[in-house]
Each structure stands twice: as structure tokens, then as C-alpha cells.
Write a protein that holds these residues in place. Structure first.
Motif, PDB file in Angstrom:
ATOM      1  N   LEU A  27       8.138   5.863   6.267  1.00 38.53           N
ATOM      2  CA  LEU A  27       8.994   4.950   7.042  1.00 38.53           C
ATOM      3  C   LEU A  27       8.177   4.210   8.104  1.00 38.53           C
ATOM      4  N   ARG A  28       7.257   4.926   8.744  1.00 40.95           N
ATOM      5  CA  ARG A  28       6.372   4.282   9.731  1.00 40.95           C
ATOM      6  C   ARG A  28       5.559   3.171   9.055  1.00 40.95           C
ATOM      7  N   ALA A  29       5.077   3.450   7.836  1.00 39.40           N
ATOM      8  CA  ALA A  29       4.307   2.438   7.092  1.00 39.40           C
ATOM      9  C   ALA A  29       5.159   1.199   6.839  1.00 39.40           C
ATOM     10  N   ALA A  30       6.442   1.404   6.481  1.00 39.29           N
ATOM     11  CA  ALA A  30       7.325   0.257   6.223  1.00 39.29           C
ATOM     12  C   ALA A  30       7.516  -0.575   7.487  1.00 39.29           C
ATOM     13  N   ASP A  31       7.652   0.094   8.644  1.00 41.51           N
ATOM     14  CA  ASP A  31       7.778  -0.637   9.914  1.00 41.51           C
ATOM     15  C   ASP A  31       6.522  -1.455  10.183  1.00 41.51           C
ATOM     16  N   ILE A  32       5.373  -0.852   9.959  1.00 35.16           N
ATOM     17  CA  ILE A  32       4.100  -1.568  10.182  1.00 35.16           C
ATOM     18  C   ILE A  32       4.001  -2.767   9.237  1.00 35.16           C
ATOM     19  N   MET A  33       4.429  -2.571   7.978  1.00 32.31           N
ATOM     20  CA  MET A  33       4.374  -3.683   7.010  1.00 32.31           C
ATOM     21  C   MET A  33       5.251  -4.841   7.460  1.00 32.31           C
ATOM     22  N   SER A  34       6.496  -4.544   7.861  1.00 37.92           N
ATOM     23  CA  SER A  34       7.394  -5.630   8.258  1.00 37.92           C
ATOM     24  C   SER A  34       6.863  -6.338   9.501  1.00 37.92           C
ATOM     25  N   LYS A  35       6.369  -5.550  10.468  1.00 38.30           N
ATOM     26  CA  LYS A  35       5.823  -6.126  11.697  1.00 38.30           C
ATOM     27  C   LYS A  35       4.676  -7.091  11.394  1.00 38.30           C
ATOM     28  N   HIS A  36       3.907  -6.779  10.349  1.00 42.31           N
ATOM     29  CA  HIS A  36       2.757  -7.624   9.988  1.00 42.31           C
ATOM     30  C   HIS A  36       3.083  -8.587   8.847  1.00 42.31           C
ATOM     31  N   ARG A  37       4.383  -8.719   8.507  1.00 43.68           N
ATOM     32  CA  ARG A  37       4.819  -9.653   7.458  1.00 43.68           C
ATOM     33  C   ARG A  37       4.150  -9.370   6.127  1.00 43.68           C
ATOM     34  N   SER A  63       4.084  -8.397   2.320  1.00 42.50           N
ATOM     35  CA  SER A  63       5.005  -8.607   1.203  1.00 42.50           C
ATOM     36  C   SER A  63       5.322  -7.258   0.554  1.00 42.50           C
ATOM     37  N   ILE A  64       6.571  -6.786   0.746  1.00 44.70           N
ATOM     38  CA  ILE A  64       7.001  -5.509   0.160  1.00 44.70           C
ATOM     39  C   ILE A  64       7.666  -5.781  -1.179  1.00 44.70           C
ATOM     40  N   ASP A  65       7.260  -5.052  -2.199  1.00 40.57           N
ATOM     41  CA  ASP A  65       7.832  -5.177  -3.533  1.00 40.57           C
ATOM     42  C   ASP A  65       9.140  -4.386  -3.592  1.00 40.57           C
ATOM     43  N   ILE A  66       9.077  -3.088  -3.258  1.00 42.95           N
ATOM     44  CA  ILE A  66      10.276  -2.256  -3.235  1.00 42.95           C
ATOM     45  C   ILE A  66      10.027  -1.044  -2.340  1.00 42.95           C
ATOM     46  N   GLY A  67      11.103  -0.573  -1.730  1.00 45.12           N
ATOM     47  CA  GLY A  67      11.029   0.643  -0.954  1.00 45.12           C
ATOM     48  C   GLY A  67      11.254   0.398   0.516  1.00 45.12           C
ATOM     49  N   PRO A  68      11.235   1.482   1.293  1.00 47.01           N
ATOM     50  CA  PRO A  68      10.966   2.867   0.899  1.00 47.01           C
ATOM     51  C   PRO A  68      12.059   3.429  -0.026  1.00 47.01           C
ATOM     52  N   THR A  69      11.604   4.126  -1.069  1.00 46.35           N
ATOM     53  CA  THR A  69      12.508   4.744  -2.023  1.00 46.35           C
ATOM     54  C   THR A  69      11.786   5.951  -2.628  1.00 46.35           C
ATOM     55  N   ARG A  70      12.346   6.474  -3.722  1.00 46.21           N
ATOM     56  CA  ARG A  70      11.715   7.621  -4.375  1.00 46.21           C
ATOM     57  C   ARG A  70      11.539   7.349  -5.859  1.00 46.21           C
ATOM     58  N   HIS A  71      10.458   7.853  -6.420  1.00 51.48           N
ATOM     59  CA  HIS A  71      10.288   7.855  -7.871  1.00 51.48           C
ATOM     60  C   HIS A  71      10.938   9.110  -8.452  1.00 51.48           C
ATOM     61  N   GLY A  72      11.685   8.974  -9.560  1.00 51.45           N
ATOM     62  CA  GLY A  72      12.100  10.161 -10.309  1.00 51.45           C
ATOM     63  C   GLY A  72      10.880  10.828 -10.924  1.00 51.45           C
ATOM     64  N   ILE A  73      10.032  10.018 -11.520  1.00 54.89           N
ATOM     65  CA  ILE A  73       8.763  10.492 -12.081  1.00 54.89           C
ATOM     66  C   ILE A  73       7.850  10.902 -10.927  1.00 54.89           C
ATOM     67  N   THR A  74       7.319  12.096 -10.972  1.00 53.06           N
ATOM     68  CA  THR A  74       6.490  12.753  -9.936  1.00 53.06           C
ATOM     69  C   THR A  74       7.304  13.145  -8.693  1.00 53.06           C
ATOM     70  N   GLN A  75       8.498  12.536  -8.507  1.00 48.40           N
ATOM     71  CA  GLN A  75       9.391  12.824  -7.380  1.00 48.40           C
ATOM     72  C   GLN A  75       8.809  12.429  -6.018  1.00 48.40           C
ATOM     73  N   GLY A  76       7.782  11.608  -6.017  1.00 49.08           N
ATOM     74  CA  GLY A  76       7.195  11.158  -4.758  1.00 49.08           C
ATOM     75  C   GLY A  76       8.038  10.075  -4.098  1.00 49.08           C
ATOM     76  N   THR A  77       7.991   9.996  -2.774  1.00 54.80           N
ATOM     77  CA  THR A  77       8.603   8.885  -2.044  1.00 54.80           C
ATOM     78  C   THR A  77       7.582   7.764  -1.934  1.00 54.80           C
ATOM     79  N   THR A  78       8.034   6.518  -1.829  1.00 55.32           N
ATOM     80  CA  THR A  78       7.119   5.416  -2.087  1.00 55.32           C
ATOM     81  C   THR A  78       7.498   4.110  -1.412  1.00 55.32           C
TER      82      THR A  78
END
Lengths: 114, 308
Positions: free
Chosen positions: B227-237, B239-254
Motif C-alpha cells: 500500500l505504501r508503494a501504491a501511495d508513492i506511485m500515485s504521488k510520483h504519477r 502509471s499503474i496497470d492494476i492494483g493493489p490487489t491479489r493474485h490467486g496464482i501464488t496468492q501474492g499481493t501485488t
């Protein structure tokens, strides 16, 4: 802030785009559709458009998707251009079929082209 | 489990369209440590916690994408053995001399059936993570940038992923962890392979064009860090493709996002531990959406289309 009108000829959709935003970013920021969005950074080529009329500034874009010849005639990635006048453009990116509605006669519900 | 052979992903050389713009972005937004440039102008980076000299190399080019992806192996004898395995498997190999990459020993280079260039190497200078090997402190993540734990894996797109799977399993000792089947129930659309106890060290998706990069991934330690990474990304404009969310495969958050040249990167956390006695997990075509994006339960247009 200066803004210009961008007309997407494929759909007839138009929107106002601030001159500090890319043509793609300006569309997305208003929830408009018409140009497919990919990486938004000039690498993937899906937001490729042909500018028919108007002027713009541009940043570097991948040669895999836009040749120097294409760039010279306004065939560019919409994520890499900022308007410096009103623009008319058409969509030629490879995801066009996924997001670009065909323009139907009045009274007919728009459908997604295939 | 005693880990020998191929240890882990060790480096990714990424093509960027403007290296002067990319160096500050990888430093200030990604929070990687700049490790200098070589005579060709390539820029080197490591994460704060990585010990080896570098894990990311940027090369200026007129198109984006991945030049090569490297795996570190246990030692020089292992490197020789794995090269023999590759040749016995019918794979042509070449040796890149030590020093071609800064602080890196000799590399064995080969091309996958999908057209991607892969390297194996045994030696890279241990520059440490600034915490030392005696009584180390915890590296508290504060200050600018995302500051991932490590460069973790890559997802590659190309036609013959079956050939890749055979090569990784038979010549290099990887294990199959998860797979997605196409509508016919037979053909693999996608494969997740590991050389370690991670849920994946390399992943593959069937795609018409060879040699394409879907993403290079960086590990974060917690969901809070995602979530902190997503805040940093938005602050720096960014380009986010998708997320934060979770993959079913591997079950990692992403989060999938793009560097300034349009190369997709991932910051992720979690995923389960893998042991070689585990049974591979299969996702059927009708549930592929949940496999890729567990919360949305559907693919987005970009997942199968947007690559560099």
C-alpha cells in the motif's frame, strides 16, 4: 491552465485536455473512452493514433511501434504527445477492437466491434 | 531441502528509452541503490537489502523490453555442470567473459525456445547491505522510494512455453508450481516455475511474439509496504496497470505498474513456500480471471496484450 479539444474521429467523442497532460492521460482522467490505454509510457504501442489535424509536443517513444517516418507524419503514441492546439485523431493501436465502439445510426445501441 | 544448482534470479537487464530520466526514477521512486555505470553507459542498481553488487541493469535503446535475465548458481563447478546439462539438452551456450558486467564473473548465456536470453553465473561481488554480517540491525524502511527487498522474478511472454518448461525442468532442475490451461483443457496458457522454495522464480505466458517481457518483480515484506508503494506511485504519477490487489496464482499481493519506458514492473508481497514434493496447482480456463486477479475475478485487457 490552457486546455484544448481532442476529437477522436472513430467514435465522435471529444474532450478537453490540459496542455500539461498527454492526450491519453487527458482522456483517462475524465473517464472517457476511445483510445486504448497500455503502459502510458511509450513502450507498448497500444495507444497509437494518427493525428489528422493540430499540433503537439512529444517525448521519446519506442521505435518498435513508431518508425521515424510514421512519427514525422503524426502517427504517434497518444501517451507521448501533449496538445499545443485542438487535435483531430483516429485510433490505430492494436487493442482498438477491444475498446473502440463503432458509431451507430441514431436509435441503435452502440455495440463493441470485433 | 538443500538448495544447490540454480539459486535465484540475480539480474535483469532492462532497455530504457531515456537513461537520464530512468536513473533518477529507479533511484527516487523505486528506491534502488545506484551502483554506478559502465563504459557502455549501462546503469547498475541493487536493492538496499541485496548483498550482491547489482540486480538491475538499465541500457539505453530505441525500444523498451528485456535484454536478458540472469540466475545465480551455487559455484563455478555448478556453472560448468549446468552448461553441460544445457548442451546435452541440445541448447547452444556461449561464455561471456568476467567483467563484462561490473563486478560479475563469467556468464553462461543461452536462448530459450521463446526467444528470451537467459544467463547463469556463479560470481558477483558481495558488497553487503550496509548492515554487516555481525550483529546486524534491522533495515528500517523509511525515507524516499519504494525500497523493495529484492529483485525476485520475471514473467516472460513467447510462443513455445512448453519448450521453456522442458528446458528449465530437465536441464536446470526447476519445478512446476502452478499452471493455467487454455479452453481445450490440454494446452498450457501459463506456467509458474521455481528453482527454490519460492512460489515462483520465473513465469511464462504463451504469446504470439517471441522474446517479450510482461514484468520484472520486486519483493516487499508486507501488505502495508504494498500500500505504501501504491501511495508513492500515485504521488510520483507512476502509471499503474492494476492494483493493489491479489493474485490467486501464488496468492501474492501485488501492484503492476510501468517504468518511464513502459516496461511493466511488479511490487508484490507474500506467496506460499514451495517444496519439491508438492503437487502442481492447475487453473482452468473458466477461472483464469480469479487466478490472475483474485479480487476482480477477471482479466483486464492489458494482461494478455501489453508487453515490451
Amino acid at each position: 491552465m490552457t486546455a484544448y479539444t481532442i476529437l477522436i474521429e472513430d467514435t465522435g467523442e471529444s474532450y478537453r485536455c490540459a496542455d500539461h497532460r498527454s492526450v491519453l492521460q487527458g482522456m483517462e482522467a475524465l473517464g472517457k473512452k476511445g483510445i486504448p490505454a497500455g503502459c502510458r509510457q511509450g513502450g507498448c504501442g497500444v495507444c497509437k493514433v494518427q493525428v489528422a489535424q493540430g499540433s503537439f509536443s512529444k517525448r521519446v517513444m519506442s521505435r518498435e511501434h513508431v518508425s521515424a517516418e510514421e512519427e514525422a507524419i503524426g502517427c504517434v503514441l497518444s501517451c507521448c504527445i501533449k496538445p499545443t492546439s485542438d487535435l483531430r485523431l483516429s485510433v490505430i493501436g492494436k487493442m482498438k477492437k477491444n475498446v473502440c465502439r463503432t458509431v451507430e445510426p441514431a436509435g441503435v445501441r452502440p455495440v463493441y466491434s470485433t | 531441502m538443500t538448495m544447490t544448482g540454480v539459486l535465484r534470479p540475480g539480474h535483469a537487464q532492462i532497455r530504457v528509452l531515456d537513461i537520464k530520466e530512468s536513473i533518477p526514477w529507479y533511484t527516487d521512486v523505486m528506491g534502488l541503490v545506484p551502483m554506478g555505470q559502465d563504459r557502455q553507459g549501462r546503469a547498475y542498481f541493487k536493492t538496499r537489502q541485496e548483498h550482491d553488487h547489482h540486480s538491475v541493469i538499465l541500457r539505453q535503446a530505441d525500444r523498451a523490453g528485456l535484454d536478458f535475465f540472469g540466475f545465480k548458481v551455487l559455484d563455478k563447478a555448478t556453472l560448468d555442470d549446468l552448461e553441460k546439462n544445457l548442451r546435452a539438452h541440445g541448447v547452444a551456450t556461449e561464455r561471456i567473459p568476467a567483467g563484462d558486467l561490473l563486478e560479475t564473473g563469467e556468464r553462461v548465456r543461452f536462448t530459450l525456445p521463446t526467444g528470451h536470453v537467459i544467463e547463469l553465473y556463479a560470481e558477483k561481488k558481495d558488497v553487503g547491505n550496509a548492515m554487516g554480517y555481525t550483529n546486524p540491525e534491522v533495515d528500517v524502511i523509511e525515507g524516499k522510494g519504494i525500497c523493495p527487498v529484492r529483485m525476485d522474478h520475471a514473467l516472460l511472454y513467447g510462443p513455445d512455453i512448453d519448450g521453456n518448461r522442458e528446458l528449465f525442468q530437465k536441464a536446470l532442475g526447476f519445478s512446476l508450481v502452478e499452471r493455467v490451461k487454455l479452453e481445450d483443457g490440454q494446452t498450457d496458457l501459463a506456467l509458474w516455475l521455481t528453482c527454490s522454495a519460492k512460489a515462483h522464480d520465473i513465469a511464462l505466458v504463451r504469446h504470439a511474439e517471441p522474446g517479450k517481457l510482461h514484468h520484472v518483480a520486486f519483493l516487499l515484506s508486507t501488505w502495508e509496504q504494498v500500500l505504501r508503494a501504491a501511495d508513492i506511485m500515485s504521488k510520483h504519477r507512476v502509471s499503474i496497470d492494476i492494483g493493489p490487489t491479489r493474485h490467486g496464482i501464488t496468492q501474492g499481493t501485488t501492484i503492476y505498474f510501468f517504468d518511464p519506458s513502459g516496461n511493466r514492473l511488479e511490487t508484490f508481497c507474500g506467496g506460499y513456500d514451495f517444496y519439491p514434493d508438492m503437487h502442481p496447482v492447475t487453473w482452468t480456463w473458466d477461472e483464469v480471471g480469479a487466478g490472475i486477479f483474485y479480487h476482480d475475478r477477471k482479466l483486464n485487457d492489458a494482461f494478455l496484450t501489453v508487453v515490451t
